[in-house]
Each structure stands twice: as structure tokens, then as C-alpha cells.
Design a protein around this motif. Structure first.
Motif, PDB file in Angstrom:
ATOM      1  N   ALA A 127       0.833  -1.209   0.000  1.00 21.37           N
ATOM      2  CA  ALA A 127       0.000   0.000   0.000  1.00 21.37           C
ATOM      3  C   ALA A 127       0.863   1.253   0.000  1.00 21.37           C
ATOM      4  O   ALA A 127       0.603   2.193  -0.761  1.00 21.37           O
ATOM      5  CB  ALA A 127      -0.937  -0.010   1.209  1.00 21.37           C
ATOM      6  N   GLY A 128       1.892   1.271   0.821  1.00 16.55           N
ATOM      7  CA  GLY A 128       2.765   2.433   0.898  1.00 16.55           C
ATOM      8  C   GLY A 128       3.553   2.666  -0.381  1.00 16.55           C
ATOM      9  O   GLY A 128       3.667   3.800  -0.857  1.00 16.55           O
ATOM     10  N   ALA A 129       4.094   1.599  -0.930  1.00 16.23           N
ATOM     11  CA  ALA A 129       4.920   1.737  -2.136  1.00 16.23           C
ATOM     12  C   ALA A 129       4.101   2.170  -3.338  1.00 16.23           C
ATOM     13  O   ALA A 129       4.555   2.979  -4.145  1.00 16.23           O
ATOM     14  CB  ALA A 129       5.626   0.416  -2.441  1.00 16.23           C
ATOM     15  N   LEU A 130       2.896   1.640  -3.450  1.00 15.19           N
ATOM     16  CA  LEU A 130       2.087   1.918  -4.634  1.00 15.19           C
ATOM     17  C   LEU A 130       1.105   3.066  -4.428  1.00 15.19           C
ATOM     18  O   LEU A 130       0.436   3.483  -5.382  1.00 15.19           O
ATOM     19  CB  LEU A 130       1.333   0.657  -5.061  1.00 15.19           C
ATOM     20  CG  LEU A 130       2.189  -0.573  -5.374  1.00 15.19           C
ATOM     21  CD1 LEU A 130       1.313  -1.723  -5.822  1.00 15.19           C
ATOM     22  CD2 LEU A 130       3.254  -0.253  -6.404  1.00 15.19           C
ATOM     23  N   GLY A 131       0.990   3.537  -3.185  1.00 12.46           N
ATOM     24  CA  GLY A 131       0.056   4.618  -2.904  1.00 12.46           C
ATOM     25  C   GLY A 131      -1.386   4.211  -3.128  1.00 12.46           C
ATOM     26  O   GLY A 131      -2.170   4.982  -3.684  1.00 12.46           O
ATOM     27  N   ILE A 132      -1.722   3.010  -2.712  1.00  9.21           N
ATOM     28  CA  ILE A 132      -3.077   2.495  -2.909  1.00  9.21           C
ATOM     29  C   ILE A 132      -3.727   2.208  -1.562  1.00  9.21           C
ATOM     30  O   ILE A 132      -3.034   2.054  -0.556  1.00  9.21           O
ATOM     31  CB  ILE A 132      -3.076   1.219  -3.790  1.00  9.21           C
ATOM     32  CG1 ILE A 132      -2.240   0.105  -3.155  1.00  9.21           C
ATOM     33  CG2 ILE A 132      -2.550   1.553  -5.193  1.00  9.21           C
ATOM     34  CD1 ILE A 132      -2.288  -1.221  -3.897  1.00  9.21           C
ATOM     35  N   PRO A 133      -5.045   2.101  -1.520  1.00  6.01           N
ATOM     36  CA  PRO A 133      -5.735   1.793  -0.265  1.00  6.01           C
ATOM     37  C   PRO A 133      -5.357   0.405   0.270  1.00  6.01           C
ATOM     38  O   PRO A 133      -4.987  -0.491  -0.495  1.00  6.01           O
ATOM     39  CB  PRO A 133      -7.223   1.818  -0.644  1.00  6.01           C
ATOM     40  CG  PRO A 133      -7.294   2.532  -1.950  1.00  6.01           C
ATOM     41  CD  PRO A 133      -5.985   2.333  -2.626  1.00  6.01           C
ATOM     42  N   ALA A 134      -5.456   0.258   1.571  1.00  4.48           N
ATOM     43  CA  ALA A 134      -5.079  -0.986   2.243  1.00  4.48           C
ATOM     44  C   ALA A 134      -5.858  -2.191   1.711  1.00  4.48           C
ATOM     45  O   ALA A 134      -5.289  -3.278   1.560  1.00  4.48           O
ATOM     46  CB  ALA A 134      -5.283  -0.855   3.747  1.00  4.48           C
ATOM     47  N   ASP A 135      -7.153  -2.003   1.411  1.00  6.20           N
ATOM     48  CA  ASP A 135      -7.934  -3.145   0.927  1.00  6.20           C
ATOM     49  C   ASP A 135      -7.470  -3.613  -0.451  1.00  6.20           C
ATOM     50  O   ASP A 135      -7.451  -4.809  -0.737  1.00  6.20           O
ATOM     51  CB  ASP A 135      -9.434  -2.857   0.951  1.00  6.20           C
ATOM     52  CG  ASP A 135      -9.852  -1.693   0.055  1.00  6.20           C
ATOM     53  OD1 ASP A 135      -9.009  -0.820  -0.249  1.00  6.20           O
ATOM     54  OD2 ASP A 135     -11.034  -1.654  -0.326  1.00  6.20           O
ATOM     55  N   LEU A 136      -7.048  -2.694  -1.298  1.00  6.63           N
ATOM     56  CA  LEU A 136      -6.523  -3.074  -2.612  1.00  6.63           C
ATOM     57  C   LEU A 136      -5.157  -3.753  -2.466  1.00  6.63           C
ATOM     58  O   LEU A 136      -4.864  -4.727  -3.157  1.00  6.63           O
ATOM     59  CB  LEU A 136      -6.426  -1.859  -3.533  1.00  6.63           C
ATOM     60  CG  LEU A 136      -5.976  -2.133  -4.970  1.00  6.63           C
ATOM     61  CD1 LEU A 136      -6.832  -3.219  -5.634  1.00  6.63           C
ATOM     62  CD2 LEU A 136      -6.010  -0.854  -5.778  1.00  6.63           C
ATOM     63  N   ALA A 137      -4.349  -3.259  -1.541  1.00  4.25           N
ATOM     64  CA  ALA A 137      -3.056  -3.897  -1.280  1.00  4.25           C
ATOM     65  C   ALA A 137      -3.262  -5.319  -0.766  1.00  4.25           C
ATOM     66  O   ALA A 137      -2.552  -6.245  -1.179  1.00  4.25           O
ATOM     67  CB  ALA A 137      -2.249  -3.080  -0.278  1.00  4.25           C
ATOM     68  N   ALA A 138      -4.232  -5.503   0.110  1.00  2.00           N
ATOM     69  CA  ALA A 138      -4.528  -6.846   0.610  1.00  2.00           C
ATOM     70  C   ALA A 138      -4.993  -7.762  -0.513  1.00  2.00           C
ATOM     71  O   ALA A 138      -4.650  -8.952  -0.547  1.00  2.00           O
ATOM     72  CB  ALA A 138      -5.577  -6.779   1.719  1.00  2.00           C
ATOM     73  N   ALA A 139      -5.749  -7.215  -1.450  1.00  2.00           N
ATOM     74  CA  ALA A 139      -6.194  -8.011  -2.598  1.00  2.00           C
ATOM     75  C   ALA A 139      -5.011  -8.398  -3.482  1.00  2.00           C
ATOM     76  O   ALA A 139      -4.953  -9.528  -3.991  1.00  2.00           O
ATOM     77  CB  ALA A 139      -7.235  -7.233  -3.411  1.00  2.00           C
ATOM     78  N   LEU A 140      -4.051  -7.495  -3.659  1.00  2.00           N
ATOM     79  CA  LEU A 140      -2.848  -7.818  -4.431  1.00  2.00           C
ATOM     80  C   LEU A 140      -2.039  -8.913  -3.737  1.00  2.00           C
ATOM     81  O   LEU A 140      -1.552  -9.846  -4.391  1.00  2.00           O
ATOM     82  CB  LEU A 140      -1.979  -6.578  -4.621  1.00  2.00           C
ATOM     83  CG  LEU A 140      -2.455  -5.561  -5.636  1.00  2.00           C
ATOM     84  CD1 LEU A 140      -1.581  -4.312  -5.599  1.00  2.00           C
ATOM     85  CD2 LEU A 140      -2.473  -6.159  -7.020  1.00  2.00           C
ATOM     86  N   THR A 141      -1.903  -8.795  -2.427  1.00  2.00           N
ATOM     87  CA  THR A 141      -1.193  -9.829  -1.664  1.00  2.00           C
ATOM     88  C   THR A 141      -1.893 -11.167  -1.830  1.00  2.00           C
ATOM     89  O   THR A 141      -1.250 -12.188  -2.104  1.00  2.00           O
ATOM     90  CB  THR A 141      -1.121  -9.454  -0.168  1.00  2.00           C
ATOM     91  OG1 THR A 141      -0.450  -8.211  -0.021  1.00  2.00           O
ATOM     92  CG2 THR A 141      -0.392 -10.528   0.630  1.00  2.00           C
ATOM     93  N   ALA A 142      -3.202 -11.165  -1.677  1.00  2.00           N
ATOM     94  CA  ALA A 142      -3.968 -12.409  -1.802  1.00  2.00           C
ATOM     95  C   ALA A 142      -3.828 -13.010  -3.194  1.00  2.00           C
ATOM     96  O   ALA A 142      -3.665 -14.229  -3.341  1.00  2.00           O
ATOM     97  CB  ALA A 142      -5.443 -12.155  -1.472  1.00  2.00           C
TER      98      ALA A 142
END
Length: 166
Positions: free
Chosen positions: A125-140
Motif C-alpha cells: 500500500a505504501g509503495a504503490l500509494g493504494i488503499p489498504a484493501d486493494l493492497a490486501a487483494a494484491l497480496t492475496a
């Protein structure tokens, strides 16, 4: 005065990471640990308290040596494709096994797994400047690719779909 330890605790924990990552907690017996790690049963119990104690030490070692460096690399990821490649190329075997095998039954393991995955999400989320829920979706999504055994597939359709993020 007790006898000096006849083994290197650091080496034993490192070897235990590989053993637990390859066979999972329930797939490794105390006899397996004694045989594969070269540690006497009494020494194992004296040092780690139990098989679970050694497992927790191994999991924490894995998190420190494999997951933490991933989090640092993710914090500097330039785009979603890079983040996905980093996650899919990392050694996350013990973390993934812990998530599915031990976390549902062991609160301490669940807390370690949850914290590790949250740190991955936060770095993305920090590196890409995206919301936490979208970062969690990318991780998943990245972990799903790993679990399906197709880490090279990340470089194709999934990353093309994510490129509009940047």
C-alpha cells in the motif's frame, strides 16, 4: 553445573525451518526432529520446551529472514507488477503452511501470520500509494498464484490488468 550444549541452537532452528516448511508441523514428529537435526530429545525439550516451541522459533526465524526482507523490498516496489513478482518469488513456504495448518488451531501462530501478512499489505500500500484493501487483494492474488504453483504466470495477464494502477 550442567553440561555445555553440544549443538548450535541457531543451526538447529535454521534446519527446523526447512523441515517444517517441507513437511508441516503435523508431518514432523519429535523422532524426525531428533534424527534430522542431530539433537538429543532431552536437549530439544530443555532448549525449546516442546516441538511447538521449536516450531515457533522456526516460524519466527522464517519471518525474520524471509518475510521481513520481502517487506523491505516491497516498500521500494515501483509498480504492481514488481510487487507481485517479489511476492511470488519469495520463499514463503513456512508462512503459507502456518496460515493454513497451525493458525486456525494456535492463537500464537495466528498472531504471527496475521502480523506478517499485514506488514506485506502495508508495504505494498505504501509503495504503490493504494488503499489498504486493494493492497490486501494484491497480496492475496500473489499468494494464490504461489499456492497454485504458477509464479511465472504473474508476469502475464494479472500484471497487465494491474498496470493501470500506475
Amino acid at each position: 553445573m550442567g553440561r555445555r550444549r553440544a549443538f548450535d541452537e541457531d543451526e538447529v532452528v535454521r534446519a527446523a525451518v526447512g523441515l517444517f516448511a517441507g513437511r508441516a508441523f503435523d508431518g514432523v514428529s519429535v523422532d524426525d526432529l531428533v534424527t534430522h537435526l542431530g539433537v538429543h530429545r532431552n536437549s530439544l525439550y530443555k532448549t525449546f520446551g516442546s516441538k511447538r516451541g521449536l516450531y515457533l522459533a522456526a516460524l519466527r526465524r522464517h519471518l525474520a529472514e524471509d518475510v521481513h526482507p520481502l517487506v523491505c523490498a516491497l516498500a521500494a516496489a515501483a509498480d504492481a507488477a514488481t510487487a507481485l513478482r517479489l511476492v511470488t518469488s519469495a520463499d514463503l513456504g513456512l508462512l503459507l503452511l502456518a496460515a493454513v495448518e497451525r493458525a486456525p488451531a494456535d492463537e500464537e501462530v495466528a498472531a504471527e501470520v496475521t502480523a506478517a501478512l499485514a506488514s506485506v499489505d502495508q508495504a505494498i500500500a505504501g509503495a504503490l500509494g493504494i488503499p489498504a484493501d486493494l493492497a490486501a487483494a494484491l497480496t492475496a492474488a500473489a499468494l494464490g498464484v504461489v499456492l497454485r504453483g504458477n509464479p511465472d504466470g504473474v508476469g502475464t495477464a494479472l500484471t497487465r490488468r494491474l498496470d493501470p494502477l500506475h
